[in-house]
Each structure stands twice: as C-alpha cells, then as structure tokens.
Design a protein around this motif. Structure first.
Motif, PDB file in Angstrom:
ATOM      1  N   LEU A 186       0.811  -1.215   0.000  1.00 21.29           N
ATOM      2  CA  LEU A 186       0.000   0.000   0.000  1.00 21.29           C
ATOM      3  C   LEU A 186       0.848   1.270   0.000  1.00 21.29           C
ATOM      4  O   LEU A 186       0.306   2.370  -0.179  1.00 21.29           O
ATOM      5  CB  LEU A 186      -0.936   0.000   1.210  1.00 21.29           C
ATOM      6  N   TYR A 187       2.161   1.126   0.184  1.00 23.24           N
ATOM      7  CA  TYR A 187       3.059   2.289   0.211  1.00 23.24           C
ATOM      8  C   TYR A 187       4.161   2.097  -0.830  1.00 23.24           C
ATOM      9  O   TYR A 187       4.779   1.038  -0.903  1.00 23.24           O
ATOM     10  CB  TYR A 187       3.648   2.480   1.613  1.00 23.24           C
ATOM     11  N   ARG A 188       4.378   3.135  -1.626  1.00 24.53           N
ATOM     12  CA  ARG A 188       5.307   3.029  -2.753  1.00 24.53           C
ATOM     13  C   ARG A 188       6.712   2.646  -2.305  1.00 24.53           C
ATOM     14  O   ARG A 188       7.391   1.856  -2.965  1.00 24.53           O
ATOM     15  CB  ARG A 188       5.358   4.353  -3.516  1.00 24.53           C
ATOM     16  N   LYS A 189       7.180   3.185  -1.192  1.00 23.25           N
ATOM     17  CA  LYS A 189       8.567   2.974  -0.780  1.00 23.25           C
ATOM     18  C   LYS A 189       8.834   1.536  -0.348  1.00 23.25           C
ATOM     19  O   LYS A 189       9.989   1.100  -0.328  1.00 23.25           O
ATOM     20  CB  LYS A 189       8.929   3.947   0.343  1.00 23.25           C
ATOM     21  N   THR A 190       7.802   0.811   0.037  1.00 25.79           N
ATOM     22  CA  THR A 190       7.997  -0.572   0.498  1.00 25.79           C
ATOM     23  C   THR A 190       7.403  -1.590  -0.478  1.00 25.79           C
ATOM     24  O   THR A 190       7.266  -2.759  -0.142  1.00 25.79           O
ATOM     25  CB  THR A 190       7.347  -0.757   1.888  1.00 25.79           C
ATOM     26  N   THR A 191       7.080  -1.123  -1.677  1.00 29.53           N
ATOM     27  CA  THR A 191       6.465  -2.009  -2.665  1.00 29.53           C
ATOM     28  C   THR A 191       7.363  -3.183  -3.025  1.00 29.53           C
ATOM     29  O   THR A 191       6.904  -4.334  -3.107  1.00 29.53           O
ATOM     30  CB  THR A 191       6.102  -1.231  -3.940  1.00 29.53           C
ATOM     31  N   THR A 192       8.645  -2.924  -3.230  1.00 33.07           N
ATOM     32  CA  THR A 192       9.555  -3.991  -3.656  1.00 33.07           C
ATOM     33  C   THR A 192       9.655  -5.087  -2.609  1.00 33.07           C
ATOM     34  O   THR A 192       9.647  -6.286  -2.938  1.00 33.07           O
ATOM     35  CB  THR A 192      10.949  -3.420  -3.955  1.00 33.07           C
ATOM     36  N   LEU A 193       9.726  -4.703  -1.335  1.00 33.99           N
ATOM     37  CA  LEU A 193       9.787  -5.692  -0.263  1.00 33.99           C
ATOM     38  C   LEU A 193       8.495  -6.511  -0.210  1.00 33.99           C
ATOM     39  O   LEU A 193       8.529  -7.744  -0.076  1.00 33.99           O
ATOM     40  CB  LEU A 193      10.028  -5.003   1.078  1.00 33.99           C
ATOM     41  N   GLY A 194       7.354  -5.834  -0.332  1.00 33.25           N
ATOM     42  CA  GLY A 194       6.083  -6.545  -0.339  1.00 33.25           C
ATOM     43  C   GLY A 194       5.965  -7.497  -1.517  1.00 33.25           C
ATOM     44  O   GLY A 194       5.503  -8.632  -1.375  1.00 33.25           O
ATOM     45  N   ALA A 195       6.415  -7.052  -2.694  1.00 30.27           N
ATOM     46  CA  ALA A 195       6.359  -7.901  -3.887  1.00 30.27           C
ATOM     47  C   ALA A 195       7.265  -9.115  -3.733  1.00 30.27           C
ATOM     48  O   ALA A 195       6.919 -10.223  -4.185  1.00 30.27           O
ATOM     49  CB  ALA A 195       6.754  -7.095  -5.121  1.00 30.27           C
ATOM     50  N   PHE A 196       8.427  -8.935  -3.101  1.00 31.38           N
ATOM     51  CA  PHE A 196       9.336 -10.069  -2.879  1.00 31.38           C
ATOM     52  C   PHE A 196       8.685 -11.119  -1.977  1.00 31.38           C
ATOM     53  O   PHE A 196       8.795 -12.329  -2.241  1.00 31.38           O
ATOM     54  CB  PHE A 196      10.645  -9.569  -2.266  1.00 31.38           C
ATOM     55  N   ILE A 197       8.008 -10.670  -0.933  1.00 30.23           N
ATOM     56  CA  ILE A 197       7.317 -11.610  -0.035  1.00 30.23           C
ATOM     57  C   ILE A 197       6.238 -12.370  -0.803  1.00 30.23           C
ATOM     58  O   ILE A 197       6.074 -13.584  -0.638  1.00 30.23           O
ATOM     59  CB  ILE A 197       6.713 -10.859   1.166  1.00 30.23           C
ATOM     60  N   VAL A 198       5.515 -11.666  -1.662  1.00 32.95           N
ATOM     61  CA  VAL A 198       4.456 -12.312  -2.434  1.00 32.95           C
ATOM     62  C   VAL A 198       5.046 -13.356  -3.386  1.00 32.95           C
ATOM     63  O   VAL A 198       4.485 -14.441  -3.551  1.00 32.95           O
ATOM     64  CB  VAL A 198       3.646 -11.266  -3.223  1.00 32.95           C
ATOM     65  N   LEU A 199       6.166 -13.020  -4.027  1.00 32.13           N
ATOM     66  CA  LEU A 199       6.791 -13.978  -4.939  1.00 32.13           C
ATOM     67  C   LEU A 199       7.141 -15.277  -4.217  1.00 32.13           C
ATOM     68  O   LEU A 199       6.927 -16.375  -4.753  1.00 32.13           O
ATOM     69  CB  LEU A 199       8.047 -13.375  -5.561  1.00 32.13           C
ATOM     70  N   ALA A 200       7.666 -15.149  -3.001  1.00 23.16           N
ATOM     71  CA  ALA A 200       8.039 -16.343  -2.252  1.00 23.16           C
ATOM     72  C   ALA A 200       6.820 -17.064  -1.696  1.00 23.16           C
ATOM     73  O   ALA A 200       6.703 -18.286  -1.807  1.00 23.16           O
ATOM     74  CB  ALA A 200       8.988 -15.960  -1.108  1.00 23.16           C
ATOM     75  N   PHE A 201       5.886 -16.312  -1.132  1.00 23.20           N
ATOM     76  CA  PHE A 201       4.730 -16.916  -0.456  1.00 23.20           C
ATOM     77  C   PHE A 201       3.700 -17.424  -1.455  1.00 23.20           C
ATOM     78  O   PHE A 201       3.331 -18.605  -1.455  1.00 23.20           O
ATOM     79  CB  PHE A 201       4.091 -15.892   0.480  1.00 23.20           C
ATOM     80  N   THR A 202       3.224 -16.538  -2.321  1.00 21.46           N
ATOM     81  CA  THR A 202       2.176 -16.924  -3.263  1.00 21.46           C
ATOM     82  C   THR A 202       2.728 -17.844  -4.345  1.00 21.46           C
ATOM     83  O   THR A 202       1.976 -18.656  -4.906  1.00 21.46           O
ATOM     84  CB  THR A 202       1.523 -15.677  -3.882  1.00 21.46           C
ATOM     85  N   GLY A 203       4.021 -17.732  -4.635  1.00 23.42           N
ATOM     86  CA  GLY A 203       4.629 -18.705  -5.533  1.00 23.42           C
ATOM     87  C   GLY A 203       4.531 -20.109  -4.977  1.00 23.42           C
ATOM     88  O   GLY A 203       4.271 -21.073  -5.707  1.00 23.42           O
ATOM     89  N   ASN A 204       4.717 -20.237  -3.669  1.00 25.46           N
ATOM     90  CA  ASN A 204       4.561 -21.539  -3.017  1.00 25.46           C
ATOM     91  C   ASN A 204       3.101 -21.995  -3.035  1.00 25.46           C
ATOM     92  O   ASN A 204       2.812 -23.183  -3.191  1.00 25.46           O
ATOM     93  CB  ASN A 204       5.060 -21.458  -1.579  1.00 25.46           C
ATOM     94  N   VAL A 205       2.174 -21.040  -2.884  1.00 25.74           N
ATOM     95  CA  VAL A 205       0.741 -21.365  -2.969  1.00 25.74           C
ATOM     96  C   VAL A 205       0.415 -21.907  -4.354  1.00 25.74           C
ATOM     97  O   VAL A 205      -0.325 -22.894  -4.499  1.00 25.74           O
ATOM     98  CB  VAL A 205      -0.118 -20.119  -2.659  1.00 25.74           C
TER      99      VAL A 205
END
Length: 456
Positions: A186-205
């Motif tokens: 939800l915040y531009r400055k932390t988007t990359t960190l959030g996207a990295f978590i999604v790649l690892a987590f939702t990729g596993n899903v």
C-alpha cells in the motif's frame, strides 16, 4: 569486492524509452488493464446486489476475488490467451496511432499509474485471503464425518486442507504473512519488499495448488505475475547494490498532482481501501471465526444427536441385511454433525465433488466444504420437523441433485435413533442407529498434550 563511499548525491541515470520498450509496455499495460479493471457485466450485477447497509465479509471477499472469465465460470489459462490476443491487437493499434501524433504518450506517467493500480489490486487480494487465514476460517477443523472417513478416500487437496485445519496457529501465521505483504504494497517505498514476499509466499501457494490439485492455481499465478511486474522495477538497483557492491538509489517517479481535488481524491481512495478491506473486513472475519465459520452450515442440527452411530440393524422392504463392507445398499455407519448435516457411509460409489475454488457462500446449501474431495460417504442436509418427528434429507453433492430421503425418527434413549421411511430409490427402510462413544486422538492430544515421545 570493491569498497567506496556512498554519495547522497548519487541518482540513477535518466533512461529514455526505446521503441521496443514502448511496444512491450503497451502490451503489458493493456493486458493488465483487461485483467484488473472489471469489464464483465456479471461483476456489476453482483456489486449492485450487495446490501451495503448490511455489508458482510463474504461480499468483500467475493469482490476482492474477482477475475474475468470468458469461457467458463472460473478464469482459465485459455482466457489468458484471449486477453493476450486483445493486448497484442491493442498495442498494434496504439503503435500505429502514436506514429501519427506529434506528442507521444507520457510513458513514465502511464507506468506510474499501472504500478499504482497493480499495487492496490494485489494488496486487496492478499488482505482478502490473509484475514480468513489469520482468523482460521479457510481451512477449518475437520468435521466429525471427515474424522470418520478413511485416509485413502480423500483427494490430495482435501488432505492438504484438513492438515492445515488441525494446526490453526500455523494457518494464522500464514495469514499474517499475507497481511504484512499487503500493508507493504500500500506504500510506494515498500512495494519492492512486499512484492518479494508475495513472490516467495504466493509462488509456493501456486506450486501447492499444482501439486495437490487445488482449484486456485490460475488465480495464484495471476497474483505472482503482478508481484513479478512490481518487483522487476528495482531489480537493476538491487543488482547494482547487492551483486556489484556499488551505490544505488531507488528509481522514483512521482506523479505531480497539480490540483487539490486530485490530492484529496488520492487520499480518499486509499482511505476507502483501508476502511473496507482492513477495518470492516478484519472486524467481520474476527466475528465470523467466533460465531459462524463459513465452511460449515450455520443451521443447527437435531438437538443432542451429534455423534457417530453404528448401524445395528438395517432392513430394506422388510428384508434384513446383515453388516457388509461390500454391500452398496446396506449402511455401515452414520454421522450427525452439530449442524444440519447427516452423512451415511456404505459401499455405494460416490462421485467426488472436486469444486475447490475459494468462495464464501452466504446460503447454507452452498456450504459444501465437508463433502468436497471426499469419497466413502454421502452427505445430506436435513430439515427436522420435531412435532411430527420427520427428517427430510437432501443430498448435498451437486452430482446427486434431487436425491431425497424421507425418514421418521424415534429416540427411545439418548444413544439410540430409529429411522423409518423411504430411501433415495423409494424403497422402504428401517434403520436402528447406536451411538459410539469414540475418542479422537487429535482431541485427546489437544486436551491432555503429548506426554511421551513417539516410539520409533
């Protein structure tokens, strides 16, 4: 590795959009717009059908879970091929039109808005799933019928879901990860960190859906693609910093909101997302976890009848059938849940209902999680007329629509139920059920704790 001093004055070089980059961006831009912006009239029919004065968390989840489906009820990879075709055709037309313009589109601004749209779309999806995991709703504790079904009569997906349901603490942890990733997006400055978590987590899903036959592999891959697009933005800078050991600063383009109404509209839109998908949705899922978990029906069953019952006597058309593991007619055991579900185990084949896409149905008749991915038992919802001592049973499996049993019941004591009436084939049945005082290892371990080490 070289060392040096980091200069605050360092800024990444300004890059110009090359022609091939513009073409690729046009395809990506149109493709994601078609996927994210609801163009399906059925979505708006669902939206306007919501009672906004009595908003339910199911309404919010179903809005967040929207994906366009052209060929069937759920999105498929074939739909993606159509969307890609639309994107290619649109990009081709866009390229021709722009060649005849003196002032081309501002691709930096378009890129900014596309990232903003995808950030919020991904965050909303994660919040929708995060809260129903954090307050363990998505994978509930196994029903009594499930606990009395042989292991081999479950599909891989059902085993995965039941395994998650017996460890609610771990399910809550998974939900917390999704909620944290959503807040970062939800915040531009932390988007990359959030996207990295999604790649690892939702990729596993996504991989779990493929491995266990889950019904959400298309949707989970869609979320992974969004996260990948958002993460790629900072890959050059991360490579420069982490791999090359050179100073790097994030590439930021900030759209200039020249009018006060534009700034206010931006804040209002963000506030609406936070209010609806975090505050309202979070409060309602918390309440539902303690009041009425959506996977099981909310209607109460026959009072004091919950339990596992052996079939002590079984007659059909006044003919006694002895106990048999291979007889498709003779019942082996019956389970009555605390809600209005009665399940019958016999050797009668079951066409498994493998509908395992995620929806939160408001109608009790559509809450069929307990029978999804399970064989060996036929599941019936029932209406009890306590004055006439009559049970009207309806098979809940969509493969057996219209199958109904009419049974009168007697309860001579607290452990016995006598059923008389007609079965699904209109044959006369007489059944004597005897409650089994059965203890379940899961509940015993939870109540007493494991005191001894497991023997090897």
């Amino acid at each position: 590795m070289t060392t040096g001093t980091y200069s605050n004055a360092y800024t990444p070089p300004v890059t110009r959009w090359k022609e091939h980059e513009k073409i690729i961006f046009r395809v990506i831009f149109i493709y994601f717009l078609v996927q994210v912006i609801p163009l399906d009239w059925k979505f708006y029919r669902q939206l306007f059908a919501i009672s906004w004065l009595h908003l339910q968390y199911a309404d919010i989840f179903n809005i967040a879970h929207y994906t366009p489906a052209l060929l069937s009820g759920t999105t498929s990879y074939a739909d993606w091929a159509i969307f890609l075709g639309v994107a290619l055709a649109g990009a081709f037309i866009w390229t021709i039109v722009e060649k005849n313009k003196q002032h081309p589109a501002n691709y930096d601004a378009l890129y900014y808005w596309l990232r903003a749209l995808l950030r919020y779309r991904l965050a909303i999806a994660l919040l929708a799933y995060g809260f129903i995991k954090f307050f363990p709703l998505q994978s509930p504790y196994p029903s009594l019928s499930n606990l009395n079904t042989p292991y081999g009569d479950f599909t891989e997906w059902k085993l995965f879901s039941l395994t998650l349901g017996i460890v609610p603490g771990y399910e809550s942890f998974l939900g917390l990860v999704e909620i944290i990733a959503a807040l970062l997006l939800l915040y531009r400055k932390t988007t990359t960190l959030g996207a990295f978590i999604v790649l690892a987590f939702t990729g596993n899903v996504f991989m779990s859906n493929l491995a266990y036959g889950g019904g959400e592999n298309v949707y989970s891959l869609f979320l992974v693609l969004i996260a990948l697009f958002l993460f790629v933005h900072d890959v050059p800078q991360l490579t420069r910093l982490l791999a090359q050991g050179r100073p790097a600063a994030p590439v930021r383009y900030r759209y200039s909101f020249t009018h006060a109404w534009q700034r206010n509209a931006r804040l209002a839109a963000k506030g609406l997302v936070i209010l609806l998908f975090i505050v309202v949705y979070g409060v309602q899922t918390y309440a539902a976890a303690h009041r009425a978990p959506y996977q099981y029906p909310a209607d109460a069953g026959l009072a004091g009848a919950q339990g596992l019952y052996n079939v002590r006597e079984f007659r059909i058309n006044n003919q006694v059938l002895p106990y048999s593991d291979i007889d498709p007619v003779r019942w082996q055991d019956v389970v009555l849940e605390k809600w209005n579900t009665l399940s019958i185990r016999s050797n009668r084949p079951v066409i498994i209902d493998s509908t395992n896409t995620d929806r939160i149905p408001a109608n009790n008749s559509l809450r069929t999680f307990e029978l999804h991915g399970a064989a060996a038992r036929h599941y019936y919802s029932y209406v009890a007329d306590t004055a006439k001592h009559l049970l009207v049973l309806q098979n809940r499996n969509p493969h057996y629509k219209g199958e109904q049993l009419l049974l009168h019941y007697e309860r001579p004591d607290s452990a016995t139920i006598i059923l008389t009436g007609v079965n699904e084939n209109k044959a006369a049945v007489y059944v004597v059920l005897e409650r089994v005082n059965k203890k379940y290892l899961l509940e015993e371990v939870a109540r007493k704790g494991r005191r001894r080490a497991i023997k090897r």
